[in-house]
Design a protein around this motif. Structure first.
Motif, PDB file in Angstrom:
ATOM      1  N   GLU A  17       0.843  -1.198   0.000  1.00  0.00           N
ATOM      2  CA  GLU A  17       0.000   0.000   0.000  1.00  0.00           C
ATOM      3  C   GLU A  17       0.879   1.250   0.000  1.00  0.00           C
ATOM      4  OE1 GLU A  17      -3.205   0.260  -0.326  1.00  0.00           O
ATOM      5  OE2 GLU A  17      -4.097  -1.616   0.361  1.00  0.00           O
TER       6      GLU A  17
ATOM      7  N   SER B  67      -3.325  -3.260   4.785  1.00  0.00           N
ATOM      8  CA  SER B  67      -4.764  -3.323   4.520  1.00  0.00           C
ATOM      9  C   SER B  67      -5.062  -4.786   4.193  1.00  0.00           C
ATOM     10  CB  SER B  67      -5.134  -2.450   3.325  1.00  0.00           C
ATOM     11  OG  SER B  67      -4.818  -3.132   2.124  1.00  0.00           O
TER      12      SER B  67
ATOM     13  N   GLN C 288      -6.063  -5.935   1.577  1.00  0.00           N
ATOM     14  CA  GLN C 288      -6.240  -5.899   0.128  1.00  0.00           C
ATOM     15  C   GLN C 288      -6.159  -7.278  -0.541  1.00  0.00           C
ATOM     16  OE1 GLN C 288      -7.164  -3.246  -1.603  1.00  0.00           O
ATOM     17  NE2 GLN C 288      -7.338  -4.559  -3.403  1.00  0.00           N
TER      18      GLN C 288
ATOM     19  N   LYS D 262      -8.863  -9.778   0.582  1.00  0.00           N
ATOM     20  CA  LYS D 262     -10.248  -9.540   0.143  1.00  0.00           C
ATOM     21  C   LYS D 262     -10.386  -9.893  -1.334  1.00  0.00           C
ATOM     22  CE  LYS D 262     -10.117  -4.459  -0.453  1.00  0.00           C
ATOM     23  NZ  LYS D 262     -10.842  -3.230  -0.211  1.00  0.00           N
TER      24      LYS D 262
ATOM     25  N   ARG E 135       0.434   0.824   9.461  1.00  0.00           N
ATOM     26  CA  ARG E 135       1.385   1.419   8.514  1.00  0.00           C
ATOM     27  C   ARG E 135       2.417   2.207   9.296  1.00  0.00           C
ATOM     28  NH1 ARG E 135      -2.826   3.137   3.570  1.00  0.00           N
ATOM     29  NH2 ARG E 135      -3.870   1.123   3.632  1.00  0.00           N
TER      30      ARG E 135
ATOM     31  N   GLN F  66     -10.027   0.602   9.230  1.00  0.00           N
ATOM     32  CA  GLN F  66     -10.593   0.862   7.907  1.00  0.00           C
ATOM     33  C   GLN F  66     -11.915   0.132   7.777  1.00  0.00           C
ATOM     34  OE1 GLN F  66      -8.305  -0.478   4.556  1.00  0.00           O
ATOM     35  NE2 GLN F  66      -7.236   1.466   4.347  1.00  0.00           N
TER      36      GLN F  66
ATOM     37  N   HIS G  45      -2.345   4.053  -6.888  1.00  0.00           N
ATOM     38  CA  HIS G  45      -3.222   3.494  -5.859  1.00  0.00           C
ATOM     39  C   HIS G  45      -2.539   2.260  -5.269  1.00  0.00           C
ATOM     40  CE1 HIS G  45      -6.642   2.689  -3.518  1.00  0.00           C
ATOM     41  NE2 HIS G  45      -7.189   1.772  -4.278  1.00  0.00           N
ATOM     42  N   HIS G  46      -2.652   1.134  -5.900  1.00  0.00           N
ATOM     43  CA  HIS G  46      -1.818  -0.027  -5.566  1.00  0.00           C
ATOM     44  C   HIS G  46      -1.735  -0.917  -6.792  1.00  0.00           C
ATOM     45  CE1 HIS G  46      -5.592  -2.045  -5.081  1.00  0.00           C
ATOM     46  NE2 HIS G  46      -5.898  -1.405  -3.966  1.00  0.00           N
TER      47      HIS G  46
ATOM     48  N   SER H  99     -10.182   5.321  -0.626  1.00  0.00           N
ATOM     49  CA  SER H  99     -10.037   5.111  -2.056  1.00  0.00           C
ATOM     50  C   SER H  99     -10.336   3.674  -2.405  1.00  0.00           C
ATOM     51  CB  SER H  99      -8.632   5.461  -2.531  1.00  0.00           C
ATOM     52  OG  SER H  99      -7.712   5.361  -1.503  1.00  0.00           O
TER      53      SER H  99
ATOM     54  N   ARG I 226     -10.403  -3.955  -9.802  1.00  0.00           N
ATOM     55  CA  ARG I 226      -9.103  -4.647  -9.708  1.00  0.00           C
ATOM     56  C   ARG I 226      -8.797  -5.408 -10.985  1.00  0.00           C
ATOM     57  NH1 ARG I 226      -9.039  -1.821  -4.990  1.00  0.00           N
ATOM     58  NH2 ARG I 226     -10.567  -2.642  -3.529  1.00  0.00           N
TER      59      ARG I 226
END
Ligand code: ASP
Length: 700
Positions: A180, A202, A204, A207, A226, A240, A454-455, A491, A495
């Motif tokens: 991230e 996260s 990320q 998920k 972080r 989050q 973003h990532h 944000s 994907r």
């Protein structure tokens, strides 16, 4: 409890409907008023305050004496009968103000030491002290209400998402690094010595894997970690609201988000946001406001003058344009009323944002121009500029001519500063904004490679897919941000769900084949067994609550936050660990040998501190309780100094500050209050105008 008292009511919830009822309240002594023979105690719990009356006529003498000695923050239980107060003693400031509890029985459940600070109105107390005793600070309704606000918001979010079949699924905390863009917190593994887990920045990756698993709609109120430099709206660990959906388009995700945020504001704050969230593309946001998270509570867009400047007579502007720079301006409505001093302060601010200076034109009510610029321009050029910025009498136009980055940063920030100065950023107004069409990649000149804006899992805009290898900087992303009052709430993106695009993306990011395999092999593999197109979003819950609470600091909405140095002052984490723990993990801290030696010696020294001797030397009477406190205090100081000593200062040059010194002459007169004889008269043995003191040092 010795007396078997059983709480029947919360302190803040008794009312006239309870009159004549027997009731037992429990809570903290908020305040006492001793009226001689009658003692009033305000008893507090999380719901509010009740007045308790202890009457010496009804209570055994010894018990009454105990009540007389009761102090603030003792925890007591009281049984009695609720009665109406005399009308003239109604307290309209509290909901229970028309009734009181006439005490019959009570029990002190626990005592309290004198507090290190007043709980009410502790805002002036040093934050360090407050965080160290956070449990006391949390007794303040202001902080408690923030926790309630968070709780209610989470409740509203869960309800909204669950009604739409989002499934709450936990993802691991001990995991692998998620890219991230921040530094990871690492946790060493005992079983796999030499290997580390990373705490999730996260959820990320997981998920997305849940989408590959067919979960379809996921959400989680997830803790993320972080290791970044902290600011007033950042904490090393934060919460989050994380979500992901299968078979969705960007528009569908944004539709849910808009509805969910409106829902939260309506249910929790009773604020109805009617208008559709406005939208800007990334480019529009930067062009108009100099930032991708504009505060649109007020107008004042940035106006481009580069084309006019390119042809003007003013060399400074022309040169900037010739070198690829921009000339842009802000029109501050009514700003001509700013004094020279105020304009100088704006200029200093502009310089602090990176500009070389700040040119400006003020327009008087009579249309006359106030500026040094006028002499460098033809009249027509000035007219063109004023026309472009829609100048009117009373306005102040400020300019920035520099490289694009500096122009955006300077005018973007000045716009906010001026908005604050003019009171245009109303805390009670909430203006959401959706920003779309972000660039997929950004060039990082330090690392000499592209990094994901973003990532790395963000899907490029389909029409730009072909540019991914040839002109990566031109590729737009299917990514979106939600901004509230100039703060990025969160944000998300659609994907990449295909192995080949993801692999290409990693390559553009400069990852070698081996690195891709090592770090992301499992995710690429998951894409090879049938993965639905998917997208999602995550937003910072603490930051949202902070804004809903109108608070300046994220620490106000987290029960146990860390300070700016990422330290939990309450538990003193992070702390050193026992050498055996390090040995079990087969870890060694660089320079630890030395450090350990030092710490042990300093601590030993501290425990040997002869406080009595120190007391003697300083002629202080130190009692038993103070002794321990002093020892602890000195131990802290010694540890603190030894930490300073351990800092590696070898790379720092000594700094020399020379401050101008002004002579200050005090004109006050000293009032001689006592004569020498009067002062001497206090000495036990006075001889020829001197006090005799006993010999302190024996000669050998
Ligand atoms: N994982 C992203 C973040 O934490 C959000 C998302 O793309 O869902 O910023």
């Amino acid at each position: 409890m010795e007396k078997d008292l059983i709480r029947s009511h919360y302190c803040g919830r008794i009312g006239e409907e309870d009159i004549d009822k027997s009731s037992t309240l429990m809570g903290w002594v908020h305040r006492t008023r001793d009226m001689g023979g009658i003692i009033f105690v305000d008893l507090r719990d999380r719901t509010g305050i009740s007045q308790i009356v202890f009457d010496s006529n009804d209570i055994d003498e010894e018990d009454f004496r105990t009540i007389e000695r009761i102090r603030s923050e003792y925890v007591i239980g009281v049984k009695g009968v609720i009665r109406e107060r005399d009308e003239e003693t109604y307290n309209p400031r509290i909901p229970t103000g028309t009734v009181e509890l006439k005490a019959e029985e009570f029990e002190i459940l626990s005592k309290s030491k004198p507090l290190p600070f007043e709980i009410e109105d502790s805002s002036n107390v040093r934050e360090e002290l407050r965080l160290k005793h956070r449990y006391l600070e949390l007794r303040d309704p202001k902080l408690y209400n923030n926790l309630v606000l968070k709780h209610n918001t989470v409740k509203s979010i869960r309800k909204y998402l669950e009604d739409r079949e989002f499934l709450d699924v936990e993802t691991p905390i001990l995991t692998k690094s998620t890219p991230e863009g921040a530094r990871d917190y690492l946790v060493p593994s005992r079983i796999q010595t030499g290997s580390f887990y990373a705490l999730p920045q996260s959820p990320q990756i997981f998920k997305q894997l849940l989408m590959a698993s067919g979960i379809d709609r996921y959400y989680q109120i997830a803790r993320c970690f972080r290791d970044e430099d902290l600011r007033s709206d950042r904490q090393p660990e934060f919460t989050q609201v994380d979500m992901e959906l299968s078979f969705v388009s960007q528009e569908e995700v944004l539709g849910y988000l808009e509805e969910m945020f409106k829902n939260i504001f309506y249910q929790v704050l009773d604020i109805k946001i009617e208008e559709k969230f406005p939208r800007l593309t990334y480019k529009e946001a930067i062009d108009l406001y100099g930032t991708d998270k504009p505060d649109i509570r007020f107008e004042m867009p940035i106006v481009d003058l580069t084309d006019i400047a390119a042809k003007c007579n003013f060399k400074v502007f022309r040169n900037v344009v010739d070198n690829g720079g921009l000339v842009r301006a802000l029109n501050i409505k009514g700003g001509n009323s700013f004094t020279r001093n105020e304009i100088d302060i704006l200029t200093e601010d502009a310089i602090s944002y990176g500009a070389e200076g700040m040119a400006w034109i003020g327009i008087g009510e009579d249309g006359e121009l106030r500026s040094v610029l006028t002499k460098f321009f033809e009249k027509e050029e000035i007219d063109n500029i004023l026309d472009r910025v829609k100048a009117e009498p009373g306005d102040l136009i400020i300019f920035c001519a520099d490289s694009p980055d500096i122009v955006y940063r300077t005018l973007g920030n000045l716009r906010l500063d001026i908005g604050d100065k003019l009171g245009l950023r109303d805390k009670d107004e909430y203006k959401f904004l959706i920003v779309t069409d972000f660039p997929l990649l950004q060039w990082n000149s330090e690392e000499q490679r592209y990094v994901a804006m973003h990532h790395p899992f963000t899907m490029p805009a389909l029409e730009d897919l072909d540019l991914l290898e040839s002109e990566p900087e031109k590729v737009k992303a299917q990514a979106y941000d939600i901004v509230l009052n100039g703060v990025e709430l969160g944000s998300g993106s659609i994907r990449i769900h295909k192995e080949d695009i993801q692999e290409k993306m990693f390559q553009v990011l400069g990852f070698s084949k081996e690195k891709i395999e090592e770090r992301f092999g499992f995710i690429l593999e998951s894409f090879s067994y049938g993965t639905p197109p998917h997208g999602g979003f995550a937003f910072g819950l603490d930051r949202l609550i902070m804004m809903m609470a109108g608070s300046e600091s994220i620490r106000d909405v987290i029960a146990f936050p860390k300070n700016r140095d990422a330290v939990c002052l309450l538990s003193q984490a992070p702390s050193t660990v026992a050498s055996e723990q390090l040995e079990t993990l087969k870890l060694e801290v660089a320079g630890n040998e030395k450090k350990r030696d030092k710490t042990t010696t300093t601590l030993k020294e501290a425990s040997n501190l002869d406080i009595d001797r120190l007391g003697e030397l300083s002629q202080l009477n130190i009692d038993k309780n103070e002794k321990e406190e002093y020892r602890k205090y000195l131990k802290d100081r010694i540890e603190f100094t030894s930490k300073i000593k351990e800092l590696d200062m070898s790379e720092y040059k000594p700094t020399v500050n020379i401050h101008p010194v002004d002579n200050v002459v005090r004109s006050d007169k000293v009032n001689q209050k006592y004569t020498r004889d009067e002062l001497l008269s206090n000495g036990s043995t006075v001889e020829s105008g001197y006090i005799l003191v006993p010999k302190l040092i024996e000669e050998n």
